[in-house]
Motif scaffolding. Structure first.
Motif, short mmCIF file in Angstrom:
data_model
loop_
_atom_site.label_atom_id
_atom_site.label_comp_id
_atom_site.label_asym_id
_atom_site.label_seq_id
_atom_site.Cartn_x
_atom_site.Cartn_y
_atom_site.Cartn_z
N ASN A 1 8.66 13.51 6.84
CA ASN A 1 9.43 13.49 5.48
C ASN A 1 9.04 13.97 4.46
OD1 ASN A 1 11.52 10.82 6.59
ND2 ASN A 1 9.65 10.69 7.62
N GLU A 2 9.82 14.46 3.61
CA GLU A 2 9.46 14.79 2.06
C GLU A 2 9.40 13.90 1.02
OE1 GLU A 2 8.25 18.05 1.57
OE2 GLU A 2 8.42 18.46 3.86
N PRO A 3 8.43 13.84 0.05
CA PRO A 3 8.39 12.85 -0.86
C PRO A 3 9.98 12.81 -1.49
CG PRO A 3 6.60 14.54 -1.09
CD PRO A 3 7.68 14.96 0.03
N PRO A 4 10.11 11.74 -2.47
CA PRO A 4 9.31 10.91 -2.71
C PRO A 4 9.41 9.81 -1.55
CG PRO A 4 11.49 10.52 -3.79
CD PRO A 4 11.25 12.10 -3.20
N ILE A 5 8.21 9.08 -1.40
CA ILE A 5 8.28 8.41 0.04
C ILE A 5 7.46 6.96 -0.65
CG2 ILE A 5 6.55 7.81 1.86
CD1 ILE A 5 6.80 10.73 2.45
N ARG A 6 8.20 5.95 -0.12
CA ARG A 6 7.64 4.61 -0.10
C ARG A 6 7.97 3.78 1.13
NH1 ARG A 6 9.13 6.23 -5.25
NH2 ARG A 6 8.10 5.77 -7.02
N ILE A 7 6.66 3.37 1.69
CA ILE A 7 6.74 2.74 3.02
C ILE A 7 5.86 1.86 3.00
CG2 ILE A 7 7.53 4.72 4.33
CD1 ILE A 7 4.39 5.08 5.46
N ILE A 8 6.14 0.63 3.90
CA ILE A 8 5.18 -0.22 4.18
C ILE A 8 4.85 -0.45 5.80
CG2 ILE A 8 7.16 -1.75 4.19
CD1 ILE A 8 3.59 -3.01 3.19
N ALA A 9 3.77 -0.33 6.39
CA ALA A 9 3.39 -0.13 7.88
C ALA A 9 2.69 -1.47 8.25
CB ALA A 9 2.81 1.13 8.16
N PRO A 10 3.50 -2.23 9.01
CA PRO A 10 2.71 -3.45 9.83
C PRO A 10 2.22 -2.91 11.11
CG PRO A 10 5.12 -3.52 10.18
CD PRO A 10 4.88 -2.47 9.22
N GLY A 11 1.27 -3.69 11.59
CA GLY A 11 0.82 -3.59 12.94
C GLY A 11 -0.48 -4.05 13.36
N ARG A 12 -0.71 -4.05 14.71
CA ARG A 12 -2.18 -4.68 15.22
C ARG A 12 -3.17 -3.48 15.26
NH1 ARG A 12 -1.75 -8.12 20.71
NH2 ARG A 12 -0.56 -9.17 18.89
N VAL A 13 -4.53 -3.92 14.47
CA VAL A 13 -5.71 -2.70 14.61
C VAL A 13 -6.71 -3.33 15.39
CG1 VAL A 13 -4.52 -1.67 12.65
CG2 VAL A 13 -6.33 -3.44 12.39
N TYR A 14 -7.79 -2.48 15.63
CA TYR A 14 -9.03 -2.94 16.39
C TYR A 14 -10.14 -2.35 15.89
CZ TYR A 14 -4.98 -3.42 19.43
OH TYR A 14 -3.89 -3.65 20.32
N ARG A 15 -11.22 -3.16 15.75
CA ARG A 15 -12.53 -2.64 15.06
C ARG A 15 -13.62 -3.31 15.99
NH1 ARG A 15 -11.55 -2.09 8.47
NH2 ARG A 15 -9.60 -0.95 8.65
#
Length: 332
Positions: A187-201
């Motif tokens: 995708n080209e700017p302008p961009i405004r996103i919110i990314a939910p999800g499970r992560v591991y550390r």
């Protein structure tokens, strides 16, 4: 006047048939009796075959008696069939009757898990601010999880985000920042996103830490974005999330994919609790996805859903969110 043998047979047949029909309590048996006594090859037909041996005077008498016997047996069959069908219907109605006065069998309604509730609330806020929800895979490549985010193989920041490595060079993502890279590539700017999800550390589990947790990250890329835009966005979000009374502070920090960077703390139970990391997108990250950092700038922020749930619901131990204890979960 004496009766002929055939008349005696007819009388005996009627008595036998009536007795048998009266004592049966089964519709199938009743049908068998009809065939036995009145069928084409039944006993009545067999008796009437002997009428040829009778004298002309006897035939009318025997014929009349045969009709009476047939009508008597048929009438008894009809009456018994009606009685049995009525009994069968009554039995079925009784067995299938629903007592509306009895208490119903109820199933308790489910409730939204506090983590899902926080995610839904955060997404509602950011969608209202013009952001788009973006998602990506939990099993990531080293490139999307580290290299494209300005974290090469020898970068010391990888030690802080050690994770679960899989065969073939893949790994379980340590943040949803990889979603930002994938989104910017397409995708080209302008961009405004919110990314939910499970992560591991790799992390030591205690009252405020877990090796597996949920994260939400936001990204905005456009012309002329500054750190003040980032601070304003975060403050607006936190005020909508927790209310105006919650004290907030920004503290200088370091992330390889943002410059400058900051931690965001909120006051929780009389002490400061780190809930977010944020910063301006590093120019190297913009270059990695083909954006010109001389034209575009951006900001990003990420936070653990569990931390927000703990602050919002005053939960003292993060492990309570994973134990599936209904005594705890039904409070929300």
């Amino acid at each position: 006047m004496s009766t002929s043998p055939i008349q005696n047979q007819l009388t005996e047949l009627q008595q036998e048939a009536v007795q048998a029909i009266t004592t049966t309590d089964n519709l199938d048996n009743l049908e068998q009796f009809r065939i036995k006594y009145l069928g084409k090859k039944g006993q009545l037909s067999q008796i009437l075959r002997g009428m040829g041996k009778l004298s002309p005077e006897e035939r009318p008498q025997v014929g009349a008696l045969a009709n009476e016997v047939k009508e008597a047996i048929q009438g008894k069959l009809d009456n018994q069939k009606a009685a049995l069908e009525k009994t069968q219907i009554e039995t079925q109605i009784k067995a299938e009757t629903l007592d509306v006065t009895m208490p119903g069998v109820s199933r308790p309604l489910g409730k939204v898990h506090p983590l899902n509730g926080v995610v839904d609330r955060v997404l509602d806020i950011f969608v209202g601010l013009g952001y788009t929800v973006a998602t990506g895979p939990q099993v990531e490549s080293d490139y999307y999880n580290f290299e494209a985010l300005n974290t090469p193989a020898d970068h010391p920041a990888r030690d802080m985000q050690d994770t679960f490595y899989l065969p073939g060079g893949n790994l379980l993502r340590t943040h949803t920042s990889s979603v930002q890279i994938r989104y910017m590539e397409n995708n080209e700017p302008p961009i405004r996103i919110i990314a939910p999800g499970r992560v591991y550390r790799r992390d030591t589990v205690d009252a405020t830490h877990s090796a597996v947790f949920n994260q939400l990250e936001l990204l905005a890329v456009d012309k002329g974005l500054k750190f003040t835009d980032l601070k304003g966005t975060i403050k607006e979000f936190l005020q909508r999330m927790f209310g105006d009374e919650l004290p907030v502070q920004f503290r200088t920090s370091y992330f390889p994919f943002t410059e400058p960077s900051a931690e965001v703390d909120v006051q929780w139970k009389g002490k400061w609790l780190e809930v977010m990391g944020c910063g301006m997108v590093d120019p190297n990250v913009l270059k990695a996805v083909g954006y010109d950092p001389e034209v575009y700038s951006g900001f990003a922020a990420g936070f653990g859903v569990e931390r927000f749930a703990m602050v919002l619901h005053q939960i003292d131990d993060i492990r309570r969110l994973y134990n599936s204890d209904l005594r705890f979960l039904t409070q929300f």
